[in-house]
Design a protein around this motif. Structure first.
Motif, PDB file in Angstrom:
ATOM      1  N   LYS A   1      44.134  39.044  44.967  1.00  0.00           N
ATOM      2  CA  LYS A   1      45.542  38.762  45.257  1.00  0.00           C
ATOM      3  C   LYS A   1      46.368  40.026  45.464  1.00  0.00           C
ATOM      4  N   ALA A   2      46.115  41.065  44.669  1.00  0.00           N
ATOM      5  CA  ALA A   2      46.976  42.246  44.750  1.00  0.00           C
ATOM      6  C   ALA A   2      46.199  43.548  44.853  1.00  0.00           C
TER       7      ALA A   2
ATOM      8  N   THR B   1      41.122  45.246  48.750  1.00  0.00           N
ATOM      9  CA  THR B   1      41.049  43.935  49.404  1.00  0.00           C
ATOM     10  C   THR B   1      42.107  43.807  50.486  1.00  0.00           C
ATOM     11  N   TRP B   2      43.299  44.300  50.218  1.00  0.00           N
ATOM     12  CA  TRP B   2      44.385  44.227  51.209  1.00  0.00           C
ATOM     13  C   TRP B   2      44.048  45.043  52.454  1.00  0.00           C
ATOM     14  N   LEU B   3      43.475  46.237  52.266  1.00  0.00           N
ATOM     15  CA  LEU B   3      43.097  47.064  53.410  1.00  0.00           C
ATOM     16  C   LEU B   3      42.016  46.397  54.250  1.00  0.00           C
TER      17      LEU B   3
ATOM     18  N   VAL C   1      37.434  41.521  57.107  1.00  0.00           N
ATOM     19  CA  VAL C   1      37.069  40.311  56.361  1.00  0.00           C
ATOM     20  C   VAL C   1      38.136  39.261  56.619  1.00  0.00           C
ATOM     21  N   ASP C   2      37.830  37.998  56.262  1.00  0.00           N
ATOM     22  CA  ASP C   2      38.828  36.948  56.442  1.00  0.00           C
ATOM     23  C   ASP C   2      39.841  36.992  55.308  1.00  0.00           C
ATOM     24  N   GLN C   3      40.876  36.172  55.437  1.00  0.00           N
ATOM     25  CA  GLN C   3      41.984  36.204  54.492  1.00  0.00           C
ATOM     26  C   GLN C   3      41.633  35.611  53.134  1.00  0.00           C
ATOM     27  N   ASN C   4      40.528  34.896  53.042  1.00  0.00           N
ATOM     28  CA  ASN C   4      40.091  34.320  51.768  1.00  0.00           C
ATOM     29  C   ASN C   4      39.035  35.164  51.069  1.00  0.00           C
TER      30      ASN C   4
END
Length: 295
Positions: A130-131, A135-137, A144-147
């Motif tokens: 989530k934060a 993962t955000w990068l 990667v996909d949004q999930n």
């Protein structure tokens, strides 16, 4: 001059506290753990009958333990390979004396001096679905996909823990190998360069034989530390999801303090110790063969 009895006894008195500490905190727990593996000892039961080698026979047919051994092998081998590559590469980079190498020397030790629990928590936050910044990068760059989440399946969870542990471990290789490289006679390097050896040939025929013994020592030490690693895996995955990252250290801790079977945990510890000894012996044999080949 002839020494008095007191003078002869003094060196033994000086090292006695160290031997007492080793005996109390290392040898006694090892012997007690070995003895405990021959009993049926559970915190849920008052009786502790002697069962001989029954625990060893039972654990030899225990699928959970051998699955954990396999995962521990993957964990240890991957960490070692990546830490060696990064450590040796960084050491050679520092040895080259590029502009700014002094600044890099100041920062390279930071991952190693941080407690492993702190490293685990930091990487857990950076890889949070989530934060987390990592993962955000990955999501922002459409890699990667949004999930996407590092901790939703076993291989990615193992990868996340490996990345954290490699980041912490490779400075050990860097500092030890760089210190050894700083003692290499300059005439050997210059003579090799005059003979046309540079790049890969210089490393393989001159630098690698020189750092060989230090590299072997670092590999054996890092193997023991990584095989027994508990903190980072506990903090980041706790053996999940679905036990896909349950290594031997996690399984032993769970067997002792979640299932209260101290005899099973002790038996698994003995198996883990024997596996480490076996791998180290194989490594020593391979190291001797490698030395003879280069001689």
């Amino acid at each position: 001059m002839k020494k008095s009895p007191a003078q002869k006894l003094l060196p033994y008195l000086l090292i006695a506290p160290a031997f007492i500490m080793i005996g109390v905190f290392l040898l006694y727990p090892m012997v007690d753990n070995l003895v405990l593996s021959f009993y049926n000892y559970s915190l849920a039961s008052v009786n502790r009958p002697f069962v001989g080698f029954q625990n060893y026979s039972k654990m030899a047919h225990e699928a959970r333990m051998w699955q954990a051994v396999g995962r521990t092998g993957v964990w240890t081998a991957t960490n070692l390979v990546l830490a060696i590559i990064l450590g040796v590469g960084t050491a050679l980079l520092l040895f080259s004396g590029f502009h700014g190498s002094g600044v890099l020397k100041s920062f390279v030790l930071i991952p190693w001096i941080l407690p492993s629990v702190v490293t685990g928590y930091i990487f857990s936050l950076m890889m949070n679905e989530k934060a987390g910044i990592i993962t955000w990068l990955l999501r922002s760059s459409c890699l990667v996909d949004q999930n996407f989440s590092f901790f939703n399946n076993g291989p990615l969870s193992m990868l996340a823990a490996i990345l954290a542990n490699v980041w912490r471990a490779f400075p050990f290789f860097t500092l030890m190998i760089y210190a050894k490289l700083c003692t290499i006679p300059t005439d050997q390097v210059e003579a090799a360069k005059l003979e046309g050896a540079n790049g890969a040939k210089l490393f393989w025929y001159v630098l690698l034989p020189f750092i060989r013994e230090v590299l072997f020592s670092c590999v054996f030490l890092c193997f023991i530390w990584t095989f027994n690693a508990y903190d980072i895996m506990k903090v980041m995955t706790n053996g999940g999801p679905a036990d896909m990252t349950t290594t031997m250290s996690i399984l032993i801790q769970r067997e002792a303090f979640s299932y209260f079977s101290l005899s099973n945990a002790s038996t698994m510890s003995v198996y883990a110790f024997l596996i480490m000894i076996f791998v180290i012996c194989i490594g020593k044999i391979l190291g001797m063969c490698w030395r003879k080949y280069h001689e």
